[in-house]
Design an enzyme around this catalytic site. Structure first.
Site, mmCIF file in Angstrom:
data_model
loop_
_atom_site.group_PDB
_atom_site.id
_atom_site.type_symbol
_atom_site.label_atom_id
_atom_site.label_comp_id
_atom_site.label_asym_id
_atom_site.label_seq_id
_atom_site.Cartn_x
_atom_site.Cartn_y
_atom_site.Cartn_z
ATOM 1 N N ARG A 132 11.161 -5.642 4.820
ATOM 2 C CA ARG A 132 10.955 -4.234 5.173
ATOM 3 C C ARG A 132 11.585 -3.938 6.535
ATOM 4 O O ARG A 132 12.181 -2.883 6.736
ATOM 5 C CB ARG A 132 9.452 -3.933 5.190
ATOM 6 C CG ARG A 132 9.119 -2.504 5.540
ATOM 7 C CD ARG A 132 7.634 -2.249 5.442
ATOM 8 N NE ARG A 132 6.897 -2.941 6.487
ATOM 9 C CZ ARG A 132 5.579 -3.058 6.513
ATOM 10 N NH1 ARG A 132 4.845 -2.569 5.542
ATOM 11 N NH2 ARG A 132 4.979 -3.680 7.505
ATOM 12 N N ARG A 181 12.037 -1.165 11.819
ATOM 13 C CA ARG A 181 10.845 -1.464 12.615
ATOM 14 C C ARG A 181 11.023 -2.827 13.279
ATOM 15 O O ARG A 181 11.075 -3.852 12.594
ATOM 16 C CB ARG A 181 9.592 -1.467 11.740
ATOM 17 C CG ARG A 181 9.139 -0.090 11.345
ATOM 18 C CD ARG A 181 7.888 -0.107 10.520
ATOM 19 N NE ARG A 181 6.794 -0.814 11.169
ATOM 20 C CZ ARG A 181 5.563 -0.834 10.685
ATOM 21 N NH1 ARG A 181 5.259 -0.195 9.583
ATOM 22 N NH2 ARG A 181 4.615 -1.506 11.318
ATOM 23 N N ARG A 196 -10.547 1.039 9.018
ATOM 24 C CA ARG A 196 -10.142 -0.276 9.515
ATOM 25 C C ARG A 196 -11.306 -1.112 10.022
ATOM 26 O O ARG A 196 -11.150 -2.299 10.261
ATOM 27 C CB ARG A 196 -9.120 -0.121 10.649
ATOM 28 C CG ARG A 196 -7.798 0.397 10.172
ATOM 29 C CD ARG A 196 -6.814 0.481 11.319
ATOM 30 N NE ARG A 196 -5.596 1.124 10.893
ATOM 31 C CZ ARG A 196 -4.472 0.469 10.627
ATOM 32 N NH1 ARG A 196 -4.431 -0.826 10.749
ATOM 33 N NH2 ARG A 196 -3.410 1.133 10.239
ATOM 34 N N LYS A 256 0.827 -1.217 0.000
ATOM 35 C CA LYS A 256 0.000 0.000 0.000
ATOM 36 C C LYS A 256 0.858 1.263 0.000
ATOM 37 O O LYS A 256 0.577 2.191 -0.752
ATOM 38 C CB LYS A 256 -0.947 0.016 1.201
ATOM 39 C CG LYS A 256 -1.983 -1.083 1.204
ATOM 40 C CD LYS A 256 -2.930 -0.992 2.380
ATOM 41 C CE LYS A 256 -2.260 -1.055 3.734
ATOM 42 N NZ LYS A 256 -1.615 -2.328 4.064
ATOM 43 N N ARG A 280 -0.528 -9.249 13.607
ATOM 44 C CA ARG A 280 -0.981 -8.181 12.708
ATOM 45 C C ARG A 280 -1.799 -8.737 11.548
ATOM 46 O O ARG A 280 -2.824 -8.157 11.159
ATOM 47 C CB ARG A 280 0.221 -7.389 12.188
ATOM 48 C CG ARG A 280 0.815 -6.514 13.280
ATOM 49 C CD ARG A 280 2.152 -5.931 12.949
ATOM 50 N NE ARG A 280 2.146 -5.167 11.719
ATOM 51 C CZ ARG A 280 3.246 -4.924 11.002
ATOM 52 N NH1 ARG A 280 4.407 -5.394 11.388
ATOM 53 N NH2 ARG A 280 3.185 -4.215 9.907
#
Length: 190
Positions: free
Chosen positions: A128, A134, A89, A14, A146
């Site tokens: 990522r 992260r 969401r 995204k 998640r």
């Protein structure tokens, strides 16, 4: 105005596609994560209210989130539209967003959902994590959580837009430019 929801699980691409869409279509990017950071940093009333819930370990209520979105929408003068990234969401948020945008005479044109198999999502999230720093992108248990939260709580939003004939699924595996082309083909049909 071109108002679209870019939808998909964590790691679907995204963020990558949002950047390209913003540039091509001159859209304003609305991400609730960005909005939270802005309001918390600036100490706005909405930020203080959100902080109170967060300090208590609670989810920020939809009314507060919608208030932040409404505030951002009021500052999008001159924009060709909005790309909602990671929002809504929940079905309640989708309904509230529709009410807000319909009241402005600028409804959501469509939801574009990036379809990516779970095994590929896990690979992308870990990759990522190596470059973004992260920590949650490196923890297998957090990645699983998640993805599960997305499947259990966020996926019903797709059905909400399907019921309005605004849902469009794009295969999110392949070359970035090919996926972008497929997304643009959908957008250009609105």
């Amino acid at each position: 105005m071109l108002n679209i929801v870019l939808f998909g699980p964590p790691g679907a691409g995204k963020g990558t596609q949002s950047e390209k869409l913003i540039s091509k279509y001159h859209l304003t990017h609305i991400s609730t994560g960005d909005l939270f950071r802005k309001h918390l940093t600036e100490g706005t009333e909405l930020g203080k209210l959100a902080q109170k819930y967060m300090d208590d370990g609670k989810l920020v209520p939809d009314e507060v989130v919608i208030g932040m979105v409404d505030d951002k929408l009021k500052s999008t003068n001159g924009s060709s539209g909005v790309i909602f990234d990671g929002f809504p969401r929940t079905v309640n948020q989708a309904e509230a967003l529709d009410k807000l945008l319909n009241g402005m005479g600028e409804p959501i044109k469509g939801m574009i959902a990036l379809n990516v198999p779970e095994a590929e999502l896990r690979i992308r999230i870990k990759e990522r994590g190596k470059t973004s720093g992260r920590v949650d992108d490196q923890d297998e248990a957090k990645i699983t959580t998640r993805i599960k939260v997305y499947q259990d709580e966020t996926m019903p939003v797709a059905n909400y837009y399907k019921s309005q004939s605004k849902y469009h699924q794009i295969e999110g595996v392949g070359e970035i430019e090919e996926i972008f082309h497929d997304i643009c083909s959908v957008i250009d049909s609105f």
